[in-house]
Write a protein that holds these residues in place. Structure first.
Motif, PDB file in Angstrom:
ATOM      1  N   ARG A   1     -25.562  20.216  18.268  1.00  0.00           N
ATOM      2  CA  ARG A   1     -26.776  21.007  18.510  1.00  0.00           C
ATOM      3  C   ARG A   1     -27.789  20.201  19.323  1.00  0.00           C
ATOM      4  O   ARG A   1     -28.590  20.764  20.053  1.00  0.00           O
ATOM      5  CB  ARG A   1     -27.382  21.480  17.191  1.00  0.00           C
ATOM      6  CG  ARG A   1     -26.604  22.631  16.581  1.00  0.00           C
ATOM      7  CD  ARG A   1     -27.372  23.336  15.478  1.00  0.00           C
ATOM      8  NE  ARG A   1     -27.560  22.536  14.283  1.00  0.00           N
ATOM      9  CZ  ARG A   1     -26.664  22.375  13.312  1.00  0.00           C
ATOM     10  NH1 ARG A   1     -25.490  22.983  13.408  1.00  0.00           N
ATOM     11  NH2 ARG A   1     -26.934  21.647  12.260  1.00  0.00           N
ATOM     12  N   ILE A   2     -27.727  18.874  19.213  1.00  0.00           N
ATOM     13  CA  ILE A   2     -28.627  18.018  19.990  1.00  0.00           C
ATOM     14  C   ILE A   2     -28.081  17.818  21.400  1.00  0.00           C
ATOM     15  O   ILE A   2     -28.826  17.891  22.377  1.00  0.00           O
ATOM     16  CB  ILE A   2     -28.808  16.651  19.285  1.00  0.00           C
ATOM     17  CG1 ILE A   2     -29.506  16.861  17.941  1.00  0.00           C
ATOM     18  CG2 ILE A   2     -29.590  15.679  20.170  1.00  0.00           C
ATOM     19  CD1 ILE A   2     -29.477  15.653  17.031  1.00  0.00           C
ATOM     20  N   ASP A   3     -26.785  17.538  21.514  1.00  0.00           N
ATOM     21  CA  ASP A   3     -26.171  17.296  22.821  1.00  0.00           C
ATOM     22  C   ASP A   3     -24.749  17.841  22.832  1.00  0.00           C
ATOM     23  O   ASP A   3     -23.814  17.150  22.443  1.00  0.00           O
ATOM     24  CB  ASP A   3     -26.166  15.801  23.146  1.00  0.00           C
ATOM     25  CG  ASP A   3     -25.639  15.503  24.550  1.00  0.00           C
ATOM     26  OD1 ASP A   3     -25.269  16.455  25.277  1.00  0.00           O
ATOM     27  OD2 ASP A   3     -25.602  14.319  24.916  1.00  0.00           O
ATOM     28  N   ALA A   4     -24.608  19.060  23.306  1.00  0.00           N
ATOM     29  CA  ALA A   4     -23.297  19.715  23.345  1.00  0.00           C
ATOM     30  C   ALA A   4     -22.457  19.251  24.527  1.00  0.00           C
ATOM     31  O   ALA A   4     -21.341  19.719  24.697  1.00  0.00           O
ATOM     32  CB  ALA A   4     -23.477  21.230  23.394  1.00  0.00           C
ATOM     33  N   ARG A   5     -22.970  18.307  25.323  1.00  0.00           N
ATOM     34  CA  ARG A   5     -22.226  17.829  26.494  1.00  0.00           C
ATOM     35  C   ARG A   5     -21.528  16.500  26.246  1.00  0.00           C
ATOM     36  O   ARG A   5     -20.948  15.934  27.159  1.00  0.00           O
ATOM     37  CB  ARG A   5     -23.171  17.698  27.698  1.00  0.00           C
ATOM     38  CG  ARG A   5     -23.765  19.021  28.135  1.00  0.00           C
ATOM     39  CD  ARG A   5     -24.807  18.835  29.219  1.00  0.00           C
ATOM     40  NE  ARG A   5     -25.907  18.041  28.669  1.00  0.00           N
ATOM     41  CZ  ARG A   5     -26.672  17.233  29.378  1.00  0.00           C
ATOM     42  NH1 ARG A   5     -26.485  17.098  30.664  1.00  0.00           N
ATOM     43  NH2 ARG A   5     -27.638  16.543  28.817  1.00  0.00           N
TER      44      ARG A   5
ATOM     45  N   SER B   1     -13.613  18.990  24.807  1.00  0.00           N
ATOM     46  CA  SER B   1     -13.878  17.580  25.099  1.00  0.00           C
ATOM     47  C   SER B   1     -13.287  17.197  26.450  1.00  0.00           C
ATOM     48  O   SER B   1     -13.938  16.506  27.240  1.00  0.00           O
ATOM     49  CB  SER B   1     -13.301  16.700  23.983  1.00  0.00           C
ATOM     50  OG  SER B   1     -13.476  15.338  24.282  1.00  0.00           O
ATOM     51  N   ASN B   2     -12.065  17.647  26.725  1.00  0.00           N
ATOM     52  CA  ASN B   2     -11.445  17.348  28.018  1.00  0.00           C
ATOM     53  C   ASN B   2     -12.254  17.925  29.172  1.00  0.00           C
ATOM     54  O   ASN B   2     -12.363  17.307  30.224  1.00  0.00           O
ATOM     55  CB  ASN B   2     -10.012  17.875  28.074  1.00  0.00           C
ATOM     56  CG  ASN B   2      -9.012  16.849  27.601  1.00  0.00           C
ATOM     57  OD1 ASN B   2      -9.323  15.678  27.480  1.00  0.00           O
ATOM     58  ND2 ASN B   2      -7.805  17.300  27.331  1.00  0.00           N
ATOM     59  N   GLY B   3     -12.827  19.091  28.969  1.00  0.00           N
ATOM     60  CA  GLY B   3     -13.634  19.701  30.019  1.00  0.00           C
ATOM     61  C   GLY B   3     -14.903  18.920  30.328  1.00  0.00           C
ATOM     62  O   GLY B   3     -15.460  19.022  31.421  1.00  0.00           O
ATOM     63  N   LEU B   4     -15.352  18.140  29.372  1.00  0.00           N
ATOM     64  CA  LEU B   4     -16.579  17.352  29.539  1.00  0.00           C
ATOM     65  C   LEU B   4     -16.304  15.877  29.832  1.00  0.00           C
ATOM     66  O   LEU B   4     -17.237  15.109  30.049  1.00  0.00           O
ATOM     67  CB  LEU B   4     -17.419  17.452  28.256  1.00  0.00           C
ATOM     68  CG  LEU B   4     -17.919  18.842  27.887  1.00  0.00           C
ATOM     69  CD1 LEU B   4     -18.454  18.858  26.464  1.00  0.00           C
ATOM     70  CD2 LEU B   4     -18.977  19.306  28.875  1.00  0.00           C
ATOM     71  N   ALA B   5     -15.048  15.469  29.856  1.00  0.00           N
ATOM     72  CA  ALA B   5     -14.683  14.052  29.906  1.00  0.00           C
ATOM     73  C   ALA B   5     -14.955  13.374  31.243  1.00  0.00           C
ATOM     74  O   ALA B   5     -14.917  12.147  31.320  1.00  0.00           O
ATOM     75  CB  ALA B   5     -13.210  13.880  29.536  1.00  0.00           C
ATOM     76  N   ARG B   6     -15.205  14.092  32.294  1.00  0.00           N
ATOM     77  CA  ARG B   6     -15.551  13.540  33.606  1.00  0.00           C
ATOM     78  C   ARG B   6     -14.576  12.463  34.076  1.00  0.00           C
ATOM     79  O   ARG B   6     -14.975  11.386  34.492  1.00  0.00           O
ATOM     80  CB  ARG B   6     -16.964  12.969  33.576  1.00  0.00           C
ATOM     81  CG  ARG B   6     -18.036  13.997  33.362  1.00  0.00           C
ATOM     82  CD  ARG B   6     -19.409  13.370  33.547  1.00  0.00           C
ATOM     83  NE  ARG B   6     -20.432  14.284  33.119  1.00  0.00           N
ATOM     84  CZ  ARG B   6     -21.112  14.168  31.975  1.00  0.00           C
ATOM     85  NH1 ARG B   6     -20.869  13.161  31.167  1.00  0.00           N
ATOM     86  NH2 ARG B   6     -22.020  15.048  31.661  1.00  0.00           N
ATOM     87  N   GLY B   7     -13.288  12.737  33.959  1.00  0.00           N
ATOM     88  CA  GLY B   7     -12.286  11.817  34.479  1.00  0.00           C
ATOM     89  C   GLY B   7     -11.984  10.619  33.599  1.00  0.00           C
ATOM     90  O   GLY B   7     -11.272   9.721  34.026  1.00  0.00           O
TER      91      GLY B   7
ATOM     92  N   LEU C   1      -9.933   8.971  27.185  1.00  0.00           N
ATOM     93  CA  LEU C   1     -10.472  10.011  26.311  1.00  0.00           C
ATOM     94  C   LEU C   1      -9.631  11.279  26.416  1.00  0.00           C
ATOM     95  O   LEU C   1      -9.281  11.901  25.405  1.00  0.00           O
ATOM     96  CB  LEU C   1     -11.928  10.302  26.676  1.00  0.00           C
ATOM     97  CG  LEU C   1     -12.628  11.373  25.857  1.00  0.00           C
ATOM     98  CD1 LEU C   1     -12.943  10.850  24.466  1.00  0.00           C
ATOM     99  CD2 LEU C   1     -13.916  11.800  26.551  1.00  0.00           C
ATOM    100  N   MET C   2      -9.259  11.632  27.637  1.00  0.00           N
ATOM    101  CA  MET C   2      -8.455  12.832  27.842  1.00  0.00           C
ATOM    102  C   MET C   2      -7.075  12.682  27.225  1.00  0.00           C
ATOM    103  O   MET C   2      -6.547  13.632  26.630  1.00  0.00           O
ATOM    104  CB  MET C   2      -8.369  13.156  29.332  1.00  0.00           C
ATOM    105  CG  MET C   2      -9.720  13.569  29.916  1.00  0.00           C
ATOM    106  SD  MET C   2      -9.724  13.683  31.720  1.00  0.00           S
ATOM    107  CE  MET C   2      -8.701  15.109  31.961  1.00  0.00           C
ATOM    108  N   ALA C   3      -6.483  11.503  27.331  1.00  0.00           N
ATOM    109  CA  ALA C   3      -5.169  11.272  26.718  1.00  0.00           C
ATOM    110  C   ALA C   3      -5.261  11.419  25.202  1.00  0.00           C
ATOM    111  O   ALA C   3      -4.387  12.041  24.581  1.00  0.00           O
ATOM    112  CB  ALA C   3      -4.646   9.888  27.086  1.00  0.00           C
TER     113      ALA C   3
END
Length: 181
Positions: free
Chosen positions: A103-107, A135-141, A145-147
């Motif tokens: 709720r504070i930072d959804a990104r 999470s993958n959509g926000l991972a910025r490469g 984290l994506m793995a």
């Protein structure tokens, strides 16, 4: 109770895989990361690891360094609280703390990832997969984290009885982490 006991080996596998991710050398601003991270700078000596840590893998992962203003400190504090709750066996409390952080930072992709792991522990594979995808959509490469997210997705699919989907997710995780298929 039997359902929980069936989930224990699966969750253990996810946590072990998450702990195998390579450490990051430094934060994006060039400053040294938290203790235990490995530096690629030859002038910086590695930090000794010490005794093994019995906490779940998500509790051992350093909190993200966030340069955004606003609620970053509150998000880090809530993630730490969720880690403590999870270690104490309070998955519901950990979920509530992570939901407050969102709720504070959804990104923040790490909050979504931690909540995905909690949902796995709670026996909610569909929610776990959805949160790992977010999470993958926000991972910025961030390939590591994506793995880890793809490994969570694989475990969620296994829990849901989707063996083919789990194999596909494992293959994506291996591709991102550079492991053989």
């Amino acid at each position: 109770m039997q359902r929980f006991l069936r989930l224990v080996p699966a969750l253990a596998a996810v946590l072990v895989l998450a702990a195998c991710a390579p450490p990051q050398a430094t934060r994006p601003d060039g400053a040294p990361g938290p203790a235990g991270e490995v530096s690629t700078d030859p002038q910086i000596a590695p930090v000794p690891l010490g005794a093994p840590d019995a906490r779940p893998a998500i509790a051992r992962e350093p909190a993200p360094a966030d340069t955004r203003t606003g609620g970053a400190d509150a998000v880090v504090a809530l993630m730490s609280e969720a880690d403590r709750q999870l270690v104490a066996g309070n998955a519901d409390g950990a979920a509530a703390s992570l939901e407050r952080a969102l709720r504070i930072d959804a990104r923040d992709p790490r909050v979504w990832q931690r909540l995905a792991v909690v949902r796995l522990q709670q026996g909610q594979p569909a929610q776990a997969e959805a949160m790992a995808v977010r999470s993958n959509g926000l991972a910025r490469g961030d390939r590591a984290l994506m793995a880890r997210n793809w490994r969570i997705i694989a475990e969620a699919r296994r829990m849901a009885g989707n063996a083919a989907g789990a194999r596909e997710a494992d293959a994506r995780a291996n591709q991102l982490s550079g492991e053989p298929g």
